[in-house]
Design a protein around this motif. Structure first.
Motif, PDB file in Angstrom:
ATOM      1  N   TYR A  73     -44.533  10.039  34.597  1.00 25.41           N
ATOM      2  CA  TYR A  73     -44.358   9.955  33.148  1.00 25.41           C
ATOM      3  C   TYR A  73     -45.654   9.848  32.353  1.00 25.41           C
ATOM      4  O   TYR A  73     -45.621   9.679  31.144  1.00 25.41           O
ATOM      5  CB  TYR A  73     -43.428   8.793  32.817  1.00 25.41           C
ATOM      6  N   ASN A  75     -47.804  12.060  31.404  1.00 23.84           N
ATOM      7  CA  ASN A  75     -47.967  13.112  30.409  1.00 23.84           C
ATOM      8  C   ASN A  75     -46.682  13.409  29.644  1.00 23.84           C
ATOM      9  O   ASN A  75     -46.549  14.468  29.025  1.00 23.84           O
ATOM     10  CB  ASN A  75     -48.488  14.393  31.079  1.00 23.84           C
ATOM     11  N   ARG A  77     -44.030  13.456  26.701  1.00 19.21           N
ATOM     12  CA  ARG A  77     -44.198  13.462  25.248  1.00 19.21           C
ATOM     13  C   ARG A  77     -43.783  12.118  24.680  1.00 19.21           C
ATOM     14  O   ARG A  77     -42.997  11.381  25.272  1.00 19.21           O
ATOM     15  CB  ARG A  77     -43.401  14.595  24.620  1.00 19.21           C
ATOM     16  N   ASP A  78     -44.298  11.799  23.494  1.00 17.76           N
ATOM     17  CA  ASP A  78     -43.986  10.544  22.824  1.00 17.76           C
ATOM     18  C   ASP A  78     -42.575  10.629  22.261  1.00 17.76           C
ATOM     19  O   ASP A  78     -42.331  11.277  21.252  1.00 17.76           O
ATOM     20  CB  ASP A  78     -45.005  10.287  21.716  1.00 17.76           C
ATOM     21  N   TRP A  79     -41.635   9.989  22.894  1.00 20.69           N
ATOM     22  CA  TRP A  79     -40.238  10.083  22.500  1.00 20.69           C
ATOM     23  C   TRP A  79     -39.926   9.221  21.286  1.00 20.69           C
ATOM     24  O   TRP A  79     -38.838   9.281  20.734  1.00 20.69           O
ATOM     25  CB  TRP A  79     -39.323   9.719  23.655  1.00 20.69           C
ATOM     26  N   THR A  80     -40.883   8.406  20.826  1.00 24.36           N
ATOM     27  CA  THR A  80     -40.646   7.569  19.645  1.00 24.36           C
ATOM     28  C   THR A  80     -40.814   8.356  18.352  1.00 24.36           C
ATOM     29  O   THR A  80     -40.459   7.891  17.278  1.00 24.36           O
ATOM     30  CB  THR A  80     -41.596   6.366  19.620  1.00 24.36           C
ATOM     31  N   LYS A  81     -41.386   9.570  18.432  1.00 29.48           N
ATOM     32  CA  LYS A  81     -41.586  10.408  17.258  1.00 29.48           C
ATOM     33  C   LYS A  81     -40.651  11.597  17.326  1.00 29.48           C
ATOM     34  O   LYS A  81     -40.426  12.159  18.388  1.00 29.48           O
ATOM     35  CB  LYS A  81     -43.028  10.911  17.197  1.00 29.48           C
ATOM     36  N   GLU A  83     -39.755  15.473  16.718  1.00 26.63           N
ATOM     37  CA  GLU A  83     -40.582  16.668  16.869  1.00 26.63           C
ATOM     38  C   GLU A  83     -40.971  17.277  15.537  1.00 26.63           C
ATOM     39  O   GLU A  83     -41.997  17.930  15.428  1.00 26.63           O
ATOM     40  CB  GLU A  83     -39.860  17.696  17.742  1.00 26.63           C
ATOM     41  N   ASP A  87     -48.062  14.500  11.785  1.00 30.25           N
ATOM     42  CA  ASP A  87     -49.019  13.406  11.938  1.00 30.25           C
ATOM     43  C   ASP A  87     -50.076  13.436  10.843  1.00 30.25           C
ATOM     44  O   ASP A  87     -50.889  12.525  10.744  1.00 30.25           O
ATOM     45  CB  ASP A  87     -49.710  13.493  13.306  1.00 30.25           C
TER      46      ASP A  87
END
Length: 88
Positions: A73, A75, A77-81, A83, A87
């Motif tokens: 895990y 790499n 993706r940031d699942w808190t943001k 798509e 930014d």
């Protein structure tokens, strides 16, 4: 876990030796699961792993995964943001 008997000490030594002889590959314990000797064998393997040059995980062998959970895990993706979030 204390190694109380000579049989447990022997199983521990066999676990350490199995780790060394099998080039960091996981080796199933020859002892019945749940027995004190089984636990001692596995402890011997774990202690040899910790004492090795690269104490991160066993090398992949038959039935073993090739990476740790952290590697898997790293790499991800940031699942808190979402798509569609910008930014900028």
């Amino acid at each position: 876990m204390a190694l109380d008997t000579e049989e447990e000490m022997e199983a521990y030594r066999k676990g350490r030796q199995a780790f060394i002889e099998n080039k960091r590959r996981f080796v199933p314990s020859p002892y019945p699961k749940g027995s004190k000797e089984y636990d001692a064998f596995m402890r011997g393997m774990d202690q040899a792993l910790k004492a090795s040059d690269n104490p991160t995980s066993y090398s992949p062998g038959a039935g073993q995964r090739s990476s740790s959970l952290a590697d898997k895990y790293r790499n991800m993706r940031d699942w808190t943001k979402r798509e569609d979030d910008d930014d900028d």
